[in-house]
Design an enzyme around this catalytic site. Structure first.
Site, short mmCIF file in Angstrom:
data_model
loop_
_atom_site.label_atom_id
_atom_site.label_comp_id
_atom_site.label_asym_id
_atom_site.label_seq_id
_atom_site.Cartn_x
_atom_site.Cartn_y
_atom_site.Cartn_z
N LYS A 193 46.76 38.11 43.87
CA LYS A 193 45.87 36.98 43.59
C LYS A 193 46.73 35.86 42.99
CE LYS A 193 42.10 35.86 40.33
NZ LYS A 193 41.12 36.45 39.41
N GLU B 97 33.39 40.31 44.46
CA GLU B 97 34.08 40.57 43.20
C GLU B 97 33.13 40.28 42.04
OE1 GLU B 97 37.44 38.57 40.31
OE2 GLU B 97 37.65 38.25 42.47
N ARG C 215 32.81 39.67 32.88
CA ARG C 215 32.68 38.66 31.82
C ARG C 215 31.31 38.71 31.15
NH1 ARG C 215 34.85 33.39 35.19
NH2 ARG C 215 36.65 34.39 36.16
#
Length: 209
Positions: A130, A42, A46
């Site tokens: 999640k 993943e 950011r």
């Protein structure tokens, strides 16, 4: 044939959450993690190089299943798909993101931390989620409590998960995998200690449910 989110979650017990500060680190880091046994990656959106990193890893590390994390709106969702992301992960969930993801067909792992949020997603036919931020949102006791009324949901807890508590999370019947960044610490990445990262990935891959 496209892979499903449940198949992705069952590929390895830990999903590395990767924050790519320098594009040149993306491929060697991905190779170290994959060679260590963690195929599902993943890449969080950011940092500035994140989208380029997804494309580079897709091209150079064919054994990796590359996803995009920190998807917070439909714009970042589309940008991730354009970069080649094979699945997407969100910190929370909104109707717009869920609708766009389902329309595109991309596997999605949407973030929740309450039964109400989970039930909204169940109404959309989503059963893989999640759990974030895992430790701050109640951790293992919370997941045990949710399992009673909502046993059909499978979770990937992320946030505060580490090598010490990961086995306890993985032992839960409603947890398929966990997300974490401990196998790719920032200082090791900056120092390009790929062999050490590979070893940490190998230890993470050995965690059993």
């Amino acid at each position: 044939m496209a892979v499903t989110i449940k198949e992705i979650m069952e590929t390895s017990p830990v999903v590395p959450v990767m924050v790519i500060e320098n594009l040149e680190d993306a491929v060697p880091l991905a190779k170290a993690l994959v060679h260590g046994g963690l195929k599902v990656l993943e890449i969080t959106l950011r940092t500035a190089p994140a989208l380029e990193a997804i494309a580079a890893i897709k091209e150079s590390v064919p054994d990796a299943i590359v996803g995009a994390g920190t998807i917070i709106n439909t714009e970042t969702l589309q940008a991730s798909l354009d970069a080649g992301a094979e699945f997407i992960v969100t910190p929370g969930s909104t109707p717009a993101i869920i609708d766009a993801a389902q329309a595109s067909g991309v596997p999605i792992l949407p973030g929740v931390n309450t039964p109400s949020e989970a039930m909204v997603l169940l109404e959309k036919g989503i059963t893989a989620m999640k759990f974030f931020p895992a430790e701050a949102a109640g951790g293992i006791p919370m997941l045990k409590s949710i399992a009673g009324p909502l046993p059909q949901i499978t979770f990937c807890p992320t946030g505060g998960v580490n090598p010490k508590n990961a086995p306890d999370y993985l032992a839960l019947p409603n947890v398929a995998c966990v997300g974490g960044s401990w196998m790719a610490p920032t200082d090791m990445v900056k120092a390009k200690k790929w062999e050490e990262i590979k070893q940490l990935a190998s230890e993470a891959a050995a965690l059993k449910q």
